[in-house]
Scaffold this active site. Structure first.
Site, mmCIF file in Angstrom:
data_model
loop_
_atom_site.group_PDB
_atom_site.id
_atom_site.type_symbol
_atom_site.label_atom_id
_atom_site.label_comp_id
_atom_site.label_asym_id
_atom_site.label_seq_id
_atom_site.Cartn_x
_atom_site.Cartn_y
_atom_site.Cartn_z
ATOM 1 N N HIS A 179 0.809 -1.217 0.000
ATOM 2 C CA HIS A 179 0.000 0.000 0.000
ATOM 3 C C HIS A 179 0.845 1.272 0.000
ATOM 4 N N TYR A 237 1.464 5.053 -2.624
ATOM 5 C CA TYR A 237 1.693 6.465 -2.287
ATOM 6 C C TYR A 237 3.092 6.917 -2.680
ATOM 7 N N HIS A 239 -9.527 0.453 -11.392
ATOM 8 C CA HIS A 239 -9.152 1.429 -10.344
ATOM 9 C C HIS A 239 -7.702 1.873 -10.497
ATOM 10 N N PHE A 240 -6.793 0.898 -10.649
ATOM 11 C CA PHE A 240 -5.405 1.391 -10.640
ATOM 12 C C PHE A 240 -4.917 1.874 -11.996
ATOM 13 N N HIS A 241 -5.691 1.595 -13.059
ATOM 14 C CA HIS A 241 -5.319 2.284 -14.306
ATOM 15 C C HIS A 241 -5.770 3.736 -14.284
ATOM 16 N N ARG A 268 -9.967 -10.444 -12.778
ATOM 17 C CA ARG A 268 -8.711 -9.891 -13.278
ATOM 18 C C ARG A 268 -7.743 -11.046 -13.492
ATOM 19 N N ARG A 269 -6.602 -10.776 -14.095
ATOM 20 C CA ARG A 269 -5.546 -11.760 -14.277
ATOM 21 C C ARG A 269 -6.060 -13.041 -14.934
HETATM 22 FE FE1 HAS Z 1 -5.897 1.820 -4.450
HETATM 23 C C1 HAS Z 1 -6.042 -1.620 -4.864
HETATM 24 C C2 HAS Z 1 -8.013 1.598 -1.753
HETATM 25 C C3 HAS Z 1 -5.568 5.222 -3.868
HETATM 26 C C4 HAS Z 1 -3.225 1.923 -6.619
HETATM 27 N N1 HAS Z 1 -4.860 0.423 -5.556
HETATM 28 C C5 HAS Z 1 -5.076 -0.931 -5.590
HETATM 29 C C6 HAS Z 1 -4.123 -1.552 -6.475
HETATM 30 C C7 HAS Z 1 -3.297 -0.555 -6.949
HETATM 31 C C8 HAS Z 1 -3.780 0.691 -6.359
HETATM 32 C C9 HAS Z 1 -2.117 -0.714 -7.880
HETATM 33 O O1 HAS Z 1 -9.073 -0.614 0.074
HETATM 34 C C10 HAS Z 1 -4.092 -3.040 -6.836
HETATM 35 C C11 HAS Z 1 -3.033 -3.835 -6.186
HETATM 36 C C12 HAS Z 1 -3.097 -5.254 -6.674
HETATM 37 O O2 HAS Z 1 -2.446 -5.587 -7.702
HETATM 38 O O3 HAS Z 1 -3.850 -6.057 -6.076
HETATM 39 N N2 HAS Z 1 -6.689 3.156 -3.103
HETATM 40 C C13 HAS Z 1 -7.536 2.866 -2.101
HETATM 41 C C14 HAS Z 1 -7.893 4.085 -1.366
HETATM 42 C C15 HAS Z 1 -7.199 5.111 -1.988
HETATM 43 C C16 HAS Z 1 -6.436 4.508 -3.053
HETATM 44 C C17 HAS Z 1 -8.810 4.210 -0.195
HETATM 45 N N3 HAS Z 1 -4.657 3.290 -5.136
HETATM 46 C C18 HAS Z 1 -4.685 4.616 -4.758
HETATM 47 C C19 HAS Z 1 -3.634 5.332 -5.432
HETATM 48 C C20 HAS Z 1 -2.965 4.396 -6.207
HETATM 49 C C21 HAS Z 1 -3.629 3.119 -6.008
HETATM 50 C C22 HAS Z 1 -3.340 6.794 -5.252
HETATM 51 C C23 HAS Z 1 -1.787 4.557 -7.102
HETATM 52 C C24 HAS Z 1 -1.162 5.659 -7.371
HETATM 53 N N4 HAS Z 1 -6.868 0.306 -3.547
HETATM 54 C C25 HAS Z 1 -7.645 0.413 -2.418
HETATM 55 C C26 HAS Z 1 -8.087 -0.927 -1.982
HETATM 56 C C27 HAS Z 1 -7.510 -1.841 -2.860
HETATM 57 C C28 HAS Z 1 -6.756 -1.046 -3.818
HETATM 58 C C29 HAS Z 1 -8.935 -1.281 -0.851
HETATM 59 C C30 HAS Z 1 -7.628 -3.383 -2.817
HETATM 60 C C31 HAS Z 1 -8.687 -3.846 -3.719
HETATM 61 C C32 HAS Z 1 -8.752 -5.358 -3.760
HETATM 62 O O4 HAS Z 1 -9.726 -5.915 -3.244
HETATM 63 O O5 HAS Z 1 -7.830 -5.986 -4.301
HETATM 64 C C33 HAS Z 1 -7.219 6.564 -1.540
HETATM 65 O O6 HAS Z 1 -5.894 6.989 -1.292
HETATM 66 C C34 HAS Z 1 -7.863 7.492 -2.532
HETATM 67 C C35 HAS Z 1 -7.988 8.918 -2.001
HETATM 68 C C36 HAS Z 1 -8.224 9.915 -3.099
HETATM 69 C C37 HAS Z 1 -9.197 10.816 -3.146
HETATM 70 C C38 HAS Z 1 -9.300 11.740 -4.328
HETATM 71 C C39 HAS Z 1 -8.881 13.174 -4.020
HETATM 72 C C40 HAS Z 1 -8.892 13.988 -5.278
HETATM 73 C C41 HAS Z 1 -7.898 14.827 -5.677
HETATM 74 C C42 HAS Z 1 -8.023 15.515 -7.016
HETATM 75 C C43 HAS Z 1 -8.631 16.878 -6.910
HETATM 76 C C44 HAS Z 1 -8.867 17.481 -8.252
HETATM 77 C C45 HAS Z 1 -8.612 18.754 -8.569
HETATM 78 C C46 HAS Z 1 -8.931 19.251 -9.917
HETATM 79 C C47 HAS Z 1 -8.063 19.749 -7.604
HETATM 80 C C48 HAS Z 1 -10.197 10.945 -2.064
HETATM 81 C C49 HAS Z 1 -6.690 15.098 -4.867
HETATM 82 C C50 HAS Z 1 -10.207 20.011 -9.844
HETATM 83 C C51 HAS Z 1 -10.427 20.848 -11.016
HETATM 84 C C52 HAS Z 1 -11.618 21.048 -11.561
HETATM 85 C C53 HAS Z 1 -11.704 21.890 -12.753
HETATM 86 C C54 HAS Z 1 -12.861 20.418 -11.058
HETATM 87 C C1 HEM Z 2 -2.728 -4.823 -15.704
HETATM 88 C C2 HEM Z 2 -3.429 -2.862 -20.089
HETATM 89 C C3 HEM Z 2 -0.609 0.922 -18.890
HETATM 90 C C4 HEM Z 2 -0.011 -0.982 -14.472
HETATM 91 C C5 HEM Z 2 -3.217 -4.585 -16.972
HETATM 92 C C6 HEM Z 2 -4.219 -5.377 -17.631
HETATM 93 C C7 HEM Z 2 -4.417 -4.833 -18.862
HETATM 94 C C8 HEM Z 2 -3.542 -3.689 -18.986
HETATM 95 C C9 HEM Z 2 -5.362 -5.317 -19.941
HETATM 96 C C10 HEM Z 2 -4.981 -6.492 -16.961
HETATM 97 C C11 HEM Z 2 -4.745 -7.828 -17.327
HETATM 98 C C12 HEM Z 2 -5.440 -8.845 -16.464
HETATM 99 O O1 HEM Z 2 -5.742 -8.634 -15.286
HETATM 100 O O2 HEM Z 2 -5.696 -9.921 -17.038
HETATM 101 C C13 HEM Z 2 -2.664 -1.706 -20.161
HETATM 102 C C14 HEM Z 2 -2.464 -0.912 -21.354
HETATM 103 C C15 HEM Z 2 -1.677 0.146 -21.016
HETATM 104 C C16 HEM Z 2 -1.380 0.018 -19.607
HETATM 105 C C17 HEM Z 2 -3.043 -1.236 -22.717
HETATM 106 C C18 HEM Z 2 -1.149 1.264 -21.879
HETATM 107 C C19 HEM Z 2 -0.586 1.073 -23.028
HETATM 108 C C20 HEM Z 2 -0.234 0.753 -17.573
HETATM 109 C C21 HEM Z 2 0.571 1.679 -16.825
HETATM 110 C C22 HEM Z 2 0.731 1.151 -15.581
HETATM 111 C C23 HEM Z 2 0.033 -0.125 -15.563
HETATM 112 C C24 HEM Z 2 1.125 3.001 -17.379
HETATM 113 C C25 HEM Z 2 1.459 1.678 -14.375
HETATM 114 C C26 HEM Z 2 2.190 2.743 -14.342
HETATM 115 C C27 HEM Z 2 -0.639 -2.213 -14.455
HETATM 116 C C28 HEM Z 2 -0.601 -3.125 -13.338
HETATM 117 C C29 HEM Z 2 -1.369 -4.237 -13.700
HETATM 118 C C30 HEM Z 2 -1.883 -3.980 -15.021
HETATM 119 C C31 HEM Z 2 0.115 -2.907 -11.999
HETATM 120 C C32 HEM Z 2 -1.679 -5.454 -12.822
HETATM 121 C C33 HEM Z 2 -0.831 -6.601 -13.144
HETATM 122 C C34 HEM Z 2 -1.245 -7.829 -12.358
HETATM 123 O O3 HEM Z 2 -2.439 -8.011 -12.092
HETATM 124 O O4 HEM Z 2 -0.348 -8.600 -12.009
HETATM 125 N N1 HEM Z 2 -2.833 -3.550 -17.805
HETATM 126 N N2 HEM Z 2 -1.998 -1.110 -19.124
HETATM 127 N N3 HEM Z 2 -0.545 -0.328 -16.775
HETATM 128 N N4 HEM Z 2 -1.411 -2.753 -15.457
HETATM 129 FE FE1 HEM Z 2 -1.709 -1.937 -17.280
HETATM 130 CU CU CU Z 3 -3.891 -0.013 -0.825
#
Ligand code: HAS
Ligand code: HEM
Ligand code: CU
Length: 543
Positions: A217, A221, A368-370, A433-434
């Site tokens: 996790h 960040y 979510h993570f894309h 997934r996967r």
């Molecule tokens: Fe996540 C799974 C919960 C944030 C990445 N997350 C993942 C995985 C990845 C990932 C890679 O609780 C999968 C891992 C795997 O392979 O299994 N995530 C959260 C929560 C947040 C969160 C509570 N995640 C992120 C961020 C990531 C990321 C950031 C990457 C950079 N996530 C989970 C949970 C899972 C999970 C479960 C497990 C799911 C499962 O069952 O497997 C929070 O940090 C999110 C807080 C964010 C906000 C948004 C604030 C908005 C902002 C933008 C403001 C916009 C402006 C523009 C100012 C509350 C700051 C406005 C302008 C205008 C013109 C309107």
């Molecule tokens: C998984 C497509 C860019 C991070 C996947 C999967 C697809 C995909 C189809 C899911 C496969 C599955 O669960 O069976 C793409 C395409 C991209 C792209 C077409 C752009 C050309 C990115 C980028 C990041 C990223 C820029 C991170 C910086 C991941 C991760 C997984 C994933 C962490 C999970 C791998 C796993 O489950 O083991 N992507 N993706 N992807 N992608 Fe991407």
């Molecule tokens: Cu997390």
């Protein structure tokens, strides 16, 4: 102007990062085409082999290398040219990480490490894959030590209590990274390496996964905080405004240090062997870590509105119109911010204990993570590249590249809307997934998923074209653009903002509280896992 010696280190990191981006994106394209039923993989390449390459090269390598390149450039910009020891340690880190990256890539290509980027036991890779990971981790520690050293020397020399905001944030990011990687390093060194060499027969799966998510996790960040550094420090300067509050920015980073780590169980909510009360406790802490992101959103709105009003904007939303939408250095990160609103909302859904049962292990999570790492963070990194690469190469961002950058951003947003949107929806219908292409023996429910997977393939193709475009822009800015000076934009703080309390830079205090929270959240669960440990598992190679 940046010193030549420092540029080389940043350039080295960013070069590897873009090579990883290209390789990882190629894998991504192929994955969407396979899942959409458009192609079958040639030459004996396995779907999981491809997915491992994609996860490792993009989520672990592209991000980490880009972050190091960006932080080093910003540190020498704000704390001065790197001193000898920090510079040498930085290079040592670079070479260790690059050796590890090369070794890991070779073993993935040889199909000897098809264990996905989370390398869950009991899947067992070649021991050299884990040895490669150790090099990447320890190399990144060298970089952390080097940045901290530079910061320390700066403090000694200047005798200032508060460091520049950018460098404070860099030191904090690396502190969080260091504490987090201790967990994954322990799993790799004490569990995976002895087990994969055959020195011990069995591995404790639950402990290995728990150590992984203790790291996993805060890992997300670690990707996000450098993007926030751009939003807090760089964006105000680009739009002609001021940083809303130095104190608020620092406080949000302190909160990330405290609450990023003791929350790993929200990835293990459906994992047996951990009691519900401990899962619930970590879910509560997960909701705490949402707060600094909400503070960031508040702060960015404040910057946009005050800047807009100073430029004469009227009405409730008039300030939106005067933002520099045609400036790609603003546009790309801004699209990233907009995407972060639904991305963060999705995260909150994931973290909600019961809702997690619906989405866990479905394509919803991939969606979510894309949005988070592959859009909000990646688009911000592209936005940074458009000025950072010419800054490092002593060239300028031309009008044509500006335009291509805008097109690139729009293509990314459209491609991701299709791919991630389809992933979210079909995930809710239960698509896992996967998983490679399958019709589950023409089961009617699985047949419903196919059209969504076709949309994913269309989105993935657009994303791949967008990657080719950004690679061309990066190449042009590094080697072809006209010579000249490019600015590293660092914002100034609003004059009326409150004085920053010195306590925010009290490392002993914050690292101490962070350690305490970790001990509270993890000691008893670990104790239970050891006490009730099953006999352990042998290794499996299913590929
Ligand atoms: Fe996540 C799974 C919960 C944030 C990445 N997350 C993942 C995985 C990845 C990932 C890679 O609780 C999968 C891992 C795997 O392979 O299994 N995530 C959260 C929560 C947040 C969160 C509570 N995640 C992120 C961020 C990531 C990321 C950031 C990457 C950079 N996530 C989970 C949970 C899972 C999970 C479960 C497990 C799911 C499962 O069952 O497997 C929070 O940090 C999110 C807080 C964010 C906000 C948004 C604030 C908005 C902002 C933008 C403001 C916009 C402006 C523009 C100012 C509350 C700051 C406005 C302008 C205008 C013109 C309107
Ligand atoms: C998984 C497509 C860019 C991070 C996947 C999967 C697809 C995909 C189809 C899911 C496969 C599955 O669960 O069976 C793409 C395409 C991209 C792209 C077409 C752009 C050309 C990115 C980028 C990041 C990223 C820029 C991170 C910086 C991941 C991760 C997984 C994933 C962490 C999970 C791998 C796993 O489950 O083991 N992507 N993706 N992807 N992608 Fe991407
Ligand atoms: Cu997390």
């Amino acid at each position: 102007m940046i010193n030549e010696k420092d540029t080389r280190l940043s350039k080295a990191f960013i070069t590897v990062s873009f090579i990883a981006l290209f390789l990882g994106a190629t894998a991504g394209l192929l994955q969407t085409l396979v899942r959409g039923g458009v192609i079958e993989l040639p030459a004996g390449i396995g779907y999981y082999q491809l997915l491992t390459a994609h996860g490792v090269l993009l989520a672990l390598i592209f991000t980490t290398y880009f972050i190091m390149g960006f932080l080093y450039a910003g540190i020498s910009k704000t704390l001065g040219t790197l001193y000898e020891v920090p510079l040498k340690t930085g290079w040592l880190g670079f070479w260790m990480m690059t050796f590890g990256t090369g070794l890991a890539t070779v073993f993935i290509l040889l199909n000897k490490a098809t264990v996905l980027y989370t390398f869950y036991a009991p899947l067992q890779a070649s021991p050299w894959f884990y040895i490669a990971l150790v090099h990447v981790i320890v190399g990144s520690w060298m970089c952390a030590f080097s940045m901290w050293r530079q910061y320390y020397i700066w403090k000694q020399i200047t005798k200032k209590k508060l460091s520049p905001l950018f460098s404070f944030m860099a030191v904090m990011t690396m502190a969080m990274w260091f504490i987090a990687t201790l967990g994954v390093a322990a799993a790799v060194i004490f569990q995976f390496i002895p087990w994969s060499f055959g020195w011990v027969e069995k591995i404790d799966i639950l402990i290995s996964r728990t150590l992984f998510w203790y790291f996993g996790h805060p890992l997300v960040y670690f990707w996000l905080l450098p993007a926030y550094m751009c939003w807090y420090v760089v964006i105000p300067k680009i739009i002609g405004g001021k940083i809303f509050s130095d104190a608020l920015a620092r406080l949000s980073f302190v909160l990330f240090l405290l609450f990023s780590i003791p929350v790993g169980f929200h990835h293990q909510l459906l994992e047996p062997g951990i009691s519900h009360s401990w899962k619930f406790f970590q879910v509560v802490l997960t909701f705490m870590v949402i707060i600094p992101s909400l503070m960031t959103a508040f702060s960015m709105f404040a910057v946009f509105e005050t800047t807009g009003r100073r430029k004469g904007a009227k009405g409730l939303l008039g300030w939106l119109k005067v933002l520099p939408w045609s400036d790609v250095r603003f546009f790309a990160p801004m699209v990233g911010m907009l995407i972060f609103i639904p991305a963060g909302a999705g995260g909150i859904i994931n973290a909600s204990h019961q809702l997690n049962q619906v989405v866990h292990n479905t394509l919803w999570v991939t969606g979510h993570f894309h949005l988070t790492v592959a859009s909000s963070v990646t688009l911000t990194f592209f936005g940074i590249s458009y000025w950072l690469i010419p800054y490092l190469s002593g060239r300028t961002l031309t009008k044509k590249m500006h335009k291509l950058g805008i097109i690139q951003t729009v293509m990314w947003a459209v491609g991701m809307f299709l791919m991630s949107g389809a992933m979210h929806l079909v995930g809710l219908f239960g698509a896992p997934r996967r998983t490679a292409y399958t019709t589950y023996s023409d089961h009617p429910q699985a047949a419903e998923w196919i059209p969504y997977q076709a949309v994913m393939a269309v989105g993935g193709t657009i994303l791949f074209l967008a990657i080719l475009l950004v690679l061309y822009i990066a190449y042009y800015l590094a080697f072809r653009a006209p010579k000249g000076e490019t600015e590293f934009p660092i914002g100034e703080v609003e004059a009326a903002a409150v004085q920053t309390p010195i306590i925010l830079e009290n490392w002993k205090l914050w690292v101490g509280i962070s350690a305490m929270l970790i001990l509270i959240a993890y000691t008893l669960p670990f104790w239970h896992m050891i006490e009730h440990a099953p006999p352990g598992s042998q290794g499996y190679k299913f590929w």
